[in-house]
Scaffold this motif. Sequence first.
Motif, PDB file in Angstrom:
ATOM      1  N   ILE A  75       0.834  -1.206   0.000  1.00  5.13           N
ATOM      2  CA  ILE A  75       0.000   0.000   0.000  1.00  5.13           C
ATOM      3  C   ILE A  75       0.868   1.255   0.000  1.00  5.13           C
ATOM      4  O   ILE A  75       0.498   2.278  -0.582  1.00  5.13           O
ATOM      5  N   GLY A  76       2.040   1.157   0.621  1.00  8.93           N
ATOM      6  CA  GLY A  76       2.898   2.330   0.768  1.00  8.93           C
ATOM      7  C   GLY A  76       3.450   2.881  -0.528  1.00  8.93           C
ATOM      8  O   GLY A  76       3.487   4.095  -0.717  1.00  8.93           O
ATOM      9  N   LEU A  77       3.881   2.024  -1.431  1.00  6.99           N
ATOM     10  CA  LEU A  77       4.487   2.512  -2.674  1.00  6.99           C
ATOM     11  C   LEU A  77       3.482   3.266  -3.551  1.00  6.99           C
ATOM     12  O   LEU A  77       3.762   4.395  -3.945  1.00  6.99           O
ATOM     13  N   PRO A  78       2.307   2.710  -3.847  1.00  8.22           N
ATOM     14  CA  PRO A  78       1.347   3.498  -4.636  1.00  8.22           C
ATOM     15  C   PRO A  78       0.916   4.776  -3.916  1.00  8.22           C
ATOM     16  O   PRO A  78       0.746   5.816  -4.549  1.00  8.22           O
ATOM     17  N   LEU A  79       0.768   4.700  -2.593  1.00 12.19           N
ATOM     18  CA  LEU A  79       0.393   5.882  -1.832  1.00 12.19           C
ATOM     19  C   LEU A  79       1.481   6.952  -1.920  1.00 12.19           C
ATOM     20  O   LEU A  79       1.183   8.136  -2.091  1.00 12.19           O
ATOM     21  N   LEU A  80       2.727   6.523  -1.853  1.00 12.95           N
ATOM     22  CA  LEU A  80       3.845   7.453  -1.986  1.00 12.95           C
ATOM     23  C   LEU A  80       3.841   8.114  -3.362  1.00 12.95           C
ATOM     24  O   LEU A  80       4.058   9.326  -3.480  1.00 12.95           O
ATOM     25  N   VAL A 130       1.223   8.588  -5.268  1.00 19.43           N
ATOM     26  CA  VAL A 130       0.069   9.491  -5.355  1.00 19.43           C
ATOM     27  C   VAL A 130       0.361  10.786  -4.601  1.00 19.43           C
ATOM     28  O   VAL A 130       0.035  11.876  -5.070  1.00 19.43           O
ATOM     29  N   LEU A 131       0.976  10.673  -3.439  1.00 16.87           N
ATOM     30  CA  LEU A 131       1.260  11.857  -2.629  1.00 16.87           C
ATOM     31  C   LEU A 131       2.405  12.690  -3.204  1.00 16.87           C
ATOM     32  O   LEU A 131       2.454  13.901  -2.987  1.00 16.87           O
ATOM     33  N   LEU A 132       3.321  12.050  -3.895  1.00 16.76           N
ATOM     34  CA  LEU A 132       4.455  12.746  -4.498  1.00 16.76           C
ATOM     35  C   LEU A 132       4.496  12.435  -5.994  1.00 16.76           C
ATOM     36  O   LEU A 132       5.300  11.620  -6.450  1.00 16.76           O
ATOM     37  N   ARG A 155       7.101  10.676 -11.843  1.00 19.48           N
ATOM     38  CA  ARG A 155       7.550  11.135 -13.167  1.00 19.48           C
ATOM     39  C   ARG A 155       9.065  11.166 -13.301  1.00 19.48           C
ATOM     40  O   ARG A 155       9.585  11.240 -14.405  1.00 19.48           O
ATOM     41  N   SER A 156       9.759  11.142 -12.195  1.00 17.48           N
ATOM     42  CA  SER A 156      11.218  11.276 -12.254  1.00 17.48           C
ATOM     43  C   SER A 156      11.877   9.994 -12.781  1.00 17.48           C
ATOM     44  O   SER A 156      11.344   8.902 -12.651  1.00 17.48           O
ATOM     45  N   ARG A 157      13.039  10.203 -13.384  1.00 21.76           N
ATOM     46  CA  ARG A 157      13.788   9.093 -13.976  1.00 21.76           C
ATOM     47  C   ARG A 157      15.239   9.166 -13.522  1.00 21.76           C
ATOM     48  O   ARG A 157      15.775  10.234 -13.281  1.00 21.76           O
ATOM     49  N   MET A 158      15.848   8.004 -13.462  1.00 24.09           N
ATOM     50  CA  MET A 158      17.262   7.920 -13.141  1.00 24.09           C
ATOM     51  C   MET A 158      17.902   7.029 -14.198  1.00 24.09           C
ATOM     52  O   MET A 158      17.515   5.860 -14.331  1.00 24.09           O
ATOM     53  N   HIS A 159      18.804   7.593 -14.968  1.00 21.47           N
ATOM     54  CA  HIS A 159      19.445   6.882 -16.080  1.00 21.47           C
ATOM     55  C   HIS A 159      18.405   6.346 -17.070  1.00 21.47           C
ATOM     56  O   HIS A 159      18.534   5.242 -17.586  1.00 21.47           O
ATOM     57  N   ILE A 166      15.435   5.307 -16.474  1.00 24.06           N
ATOM     58  CA  ILE A 166      14.508   4.331 -15.875  1.00 24.06           C
ATOM     59  C   ILE A 166      13.648   5.061 -14.841  1.00 24.06           C
ATOM     60  O   ILE A 166      14.170   5.804 -14.005  1.00 24.06           O
ATOM     61  N   PRO A 167      12.318   4.858 -14.872  1.00 24.70           N
ATOM     62  CA  PRO A 167      11.465   5.504 -13.867  1.00 24.70           C
ATOM     63  C   PRO A 167      11.888   5.094 -12.445  1.00 24.70           C
ATOM     64  O   PRO A 167      12.183   3.927 -12.179  1.00 24.70           O
ATOM     65  N   VAL A 168      11.905   6.062 -11.548  1.00 22.83           N
ATOM     66  CA  VAL A 168      12.318   5.814 -10.164  1.00 22.83           C
ATOM     67  C   VAL A 168      11.382   4.812  -9.484  1.00 22.83           C
ATOM     68  O   VAL A 168      11.823   3.990  -8.679  1.00 22.83           O
ATOM     69  N   SER A 169      10.111   4.850  -9.850  1.00 22.10           N
ATOM     70  CA  SER A 169       9.174   3.897  -9.252  1.00 22.10           C
ATOM     71  C   SER A 169       9.565   2.457  -9.606  1.00 22.10           C
ATOM     72  O   SER A 169       9.444   1.548  -8.790  1.00 22.10           O
ATOM     73  N   TRP A 170      10.044   2.233 -10.826  1.00 18.84           N
ATOM     74  CA  TRP A 170      10.493   0.894 -11.225  1.00 18.84           C
ATOM     75  C   TRP A 170      11.743   0.499 -10.446  1.00 18.84           C
ATOM     76  O   TRP A 170      11.887  -0.653 -10.043  1.00 18.84           O
ATOM     77  N   LEU A 171      12.640   1.448 -10.284  1.00 17.81           N
ATOM     78  CA  LEU A 171      13.843   1.158  -9.491  1.00 17.81           C
ATOM     79  C   LEU A 171      13.469   0.806  -8.043  1.00 17.81           C
ATOM     80  O   LEU A 171      14.076  -0.078  -7.438  1.00 17.81           O
ATOM     81  N   GLY A 172      12.481   1.532  -7.540  1.00 17.10           N
ATOM     82  CA  GLY A 172      12.007   1.223  -6.189  1.00 17.10           C
ATOM     83  C   GLY A 172      11.461  -0.192  -6.096  1.00 17.10           C
ATOM     84  O   GLY A 172      11.724  -0.919  -5.137  1.00 17.10           O
ATOM     85  N   LEU A 173      10.688  -0.588  -7.117  1.00 18.32           N
ATOM     86  CA  LEU A 173      10.162  -1.952  -7.138  1.00 18.32           C
ATOM     87  C   LEU A 173      11.282  -2.983  -7.231  1.00 18.32           C
ATOM     88  O   LEU A 173      11.279  -4.003  -6.547  1.00 18.32           O
TER      89      LEU A 173
END
Length: 129
Positions: free
Chosen positions: A69-74, A76-78, A83-87, A89-96
Amino acid sequence: MSDQRRVVVASPRTHRARRLGDTGSERSWSLAHDLDEQTELGAVYVRTLIRAQLRAALATLTVVAVVIIGLPLLLVLLPALGRSRMHGIPVSWLGLALCIQPIWIAAAARHLRQAERIERDFARLVDRS
């Protein structure tokens, strides 16, 4: 006058409870015997084991649910984080890929250790009696 029998109530860990049978005769008390015979005392111990296992499973489930629940909530809140990317690759994917998987592995390993400890403690209790 009714014929009433006297009942001795004692903890199963006391010497008297181990040695005193229903009729007052000497017998050796065994938790393994109570489990095999499916007595009420054996059922109490089994329910205690199941409750301990359930508590461990619910604790693991809570950790997993917070992460799920925390990752999607994070995100949504931010929304900028989503939208941010690192190299490229979307940061959300890196987080996963880099954060979530180690948490799953740690939660699974912790749950396994807890479950094995609970079963070991129960087995020691049965062997000791």
